[in-house]
Design a protein around this motif. Sequence first.
Motif, PDB file in Angstrom:
ATOM      1  N   ILE A  84       7.094   1.415  -8.352  1.00 45.72           N
ATOM      2  CA  ILE A  84       5.898   2.152  -7.924  1.00 45.72           C
ATOM      3  C   ILE A  84       4.727   1.584  -8.711  1.00 45.72           C
ATOM      4  N   ALA A  85       3.581   1.463  -8.079  1.00 41.67           N
ATOM      5  CA  ALA A  85       2.424   0.938  -8.813  1.00 41.67           C
ATOM      6  C   ALA A  85       1.145   1.613  -8.338  1.00 41.67           C
ATOM      7  N   TYR A  86       0.278   1.882  -9.305  1.00 44.61           N
ATOM      8  CA  TYR A  86      -1.070   2.362  -9.021  1.00 44.61           C
ATOM      9  C   TYR A  86      -1.979   1.167  -9.218  1.00 44.61           C
ATOM     10  N   MET A  87      -2.508   0.630  -8.117  1.00 46.56           N
ATOM     11  CA  MET A  87      -3.232  -0.640  -8.160  1.00 46.56           C
ATOM     12  C   MET A  87      -4.587  -0.531  -7.470  1.00 46.56           C
ATOM     13  N   ASP A 208     -21.923   0.611  -2.704  1.00 53.34           N
ATOM     14  CA  ASP A 208     -21.404   1.465  -1.635  1.00 53.34           C
ATOM     15  C   ASP A 208     -19.941   1.785  -1.935  1.00 53.34           C
ATOM     16  N   GLY A 209     -19.375   2.732  -1.172  1.00 51.26           N
ATOM     17  CA  GLY A 209     -18.017   3.175  -1.437  1.00 51.26           C
ATOM     18  C   GLY A 209     -16.959   2.462  -0.602  1.00 51.26           C
ATOM     19  N   TYR A 210     -15.761   2.305  -1.189  1.00 50.38           N
ATOM     20  CA  TYR A 210     -14.600   1.711  -0.518  1.00 50.38           C
ATOM     21  C   TYR A 210     -13.377   2.601  -0.732  1.00 50.38           C
ATOM     22  N   THR A 211     -12.348   2.384   0.109  1.00 48.07           N
ATOM     23  CA  THR A 211     -11.088   3.093  -0.068  1.00 48.07           C
ATOM     24  C   THR A 211     -10.596   2.848  -1.491  1.00 48.07           C
ATOM     25  N   PRO A 212     -10.196   3.905  -2.210  1.00 48.45           N
ATOM     26  CA  PRO A 212      -9.872   3.754  -3.634  1.00 48.45           C
ATOM     27  C   PRO A 212      -8.499   3.148  -3.893  1.00 48.45           C
ATOM     28  N   HIS A 213      -8.100   3.204  -5.155  1.00 46.57           N
ATOM     29  CA  HIS A 213      -6.819   2.648  -5.599  1.00 46.57           C
ATOM     30  C   HIS A 213      -5.653   3.229  -4.797  1.00 46.57           C
ATOM     31  N   ALA A 214      -4.615   2.412  -4.662  1.00 51.87           N
ATOM     32  CA  ALA A 214      -3.418   2.822  -3.928  1.00 51.87           C
ATOM     33  C   ALA A 214      -2.271   3.123  -4.883  1.00 51.87           C
ATOM     34  N   ILE A 215      -1.503   4.148  -4.547  1.00 48.86           N
ATOM     35  CA  ILE A 215      -0.169   4.302  -5.117  1.00 48.86           C
ATOM     36  C   ILE A 215       0.771   3.740  -4.068  1.00 48.86           C
ATOM     37  N   ALA A 216       1.486   2.687  -4.425  1.00 52.28           N
ATOM     38  CA  ALA A 216       2.317   1.978  -3.459  1.00 52.28           C
ATOM     39  C   ALA A 216       3.714   1.766  -4.017  1.00 52.28           C
ATOM     40  N   THR A 217       4.663   1.570  -3.114  1.00 52.34           N
ATOM     41  CA  THR A 217       6.055   1.378  -3.518  1.00 52.34           C
ATOM     42  C   THR A 217       6.569   0.028  -3.052  1.00 52.34           C
ATOM     43  N   HIS A 218       7.477  -0.531  -3.825  1.00 53.32           N
ATOM     44  CA  HIS A 218       8.120  -1.797  -3.474  1.00 53.32           C
ATOM     45  C   HIS A 218       9.007  -1.586  -2.249  1.00 53.32           C
ATOM     46  N   PRO A 219       9.212  -2.618  -1.423  1.00 51.32           N
ATOM     47  CA  PRO A 219      10.055  -2.473  -0.221  1.00 51.32           C
ATOM     48  C   PRO A 219      11.476  -1.990  -0.502  1.00 51.32           C
ATOM     49  N   ARG A 220      11.979  -2.190  -1.724  1.00 49.58           N
ATOM     50  CA  ARG A 220      13.349  -1.751  -2.024  1.00 49.58           C
ATOM     51  C   ARG A 220      13.463  -0.230  -2.152  1.00 49.58           C
ATOM     52  N   ILE A 221      12.323   0.465  -2.277  1.00 50.71           N
ATOM     53  CA  ILE A 221      12.347   1.915  -2.395  1.00 50.71           C
ATOM     54  C   ILE A 221      12.640   2.521  -1.034  1.00 50.71           C
TER      55      ILE A 221
END
Length: 278
Positions: A84-87, A208-221
């Motif tokens: 899992i990563a917050y990027m 200006d504003g952009y979609t913020p950081h993602a919490i994402a998971t590796h494909p193995r999850i």
Amino acid sequence: MKKSMFQAARRIFAFFALALFASFGACNTLTLGIVPQQSAKKLAETWQPLINYISEHADIDVVFKIAKDIPTFEQRLAEGEYDIAYMNPFHFVVFNDSVGYRALARQKDKRIKGIVVVNANSTITSLDDLNGKQIAFPSPAAFAATIIPSAYLKQQGVIFTPRYVHSHDSVYLNVQRGFFNAGGGIIRTLNGVDENTRSAFRVLWESDGYTPHAIATHPRITDTQREALLNALLTLSEDKDNHQLLKNIGFKGFMSSADEDWDDVRALGITSLARPQL
């Protein structure tokens, strides 16, 4: 003979049972990486209580694995080291494409903006005053703190020398001490420093504003694990008794997300991870 065969069969069964148990245990322990915008000490202080909450409510042992700096974090993402990563938004676009990290959640009611800060006592009053100056940034691929302000400065014809100092906290410290004329950051990390330090800065420019950081998971999850993690994040967002956990990291809450939520970042057409701002 029959006895020895029976004992051998028992040993084989025990071996596979142990292997299966170990495999299950490993699958139920997930590593979490968080982009090191701040010091390791501060990240641990603000994020670990939230991670403990997620672990308990998702019934998954989530282990926080801190990277010493952003380049190390990027290398670990490239190698698929984190479950899992917050990027940052740019990291997500890059590693969604190259590694297959899948969006899970993001900060609720938030658009990320880059800022340029100067010392409160500085005579600099506009971006034009930064022409020919050195500007501190966390790292080449820091989306809001480096890529956005760098692109805007170049669009305005401002020539500057970028200096990379590894974290947002280091940017603020270097500007405060006068080592650099200005620095790139974001409001959340600026608000995260102590009040005396924060009062030493002036925000010169905000993007200006952009979609913020993602919490994402590796494909193995697995989808089951993803669902458990997402439910824990959404539960926390509505848990008034534990609101302090969100306040610690400057969040109002979490919302579920899909990969296409970062199409506004993809539209920038940035493809180089090493020097994306060039």
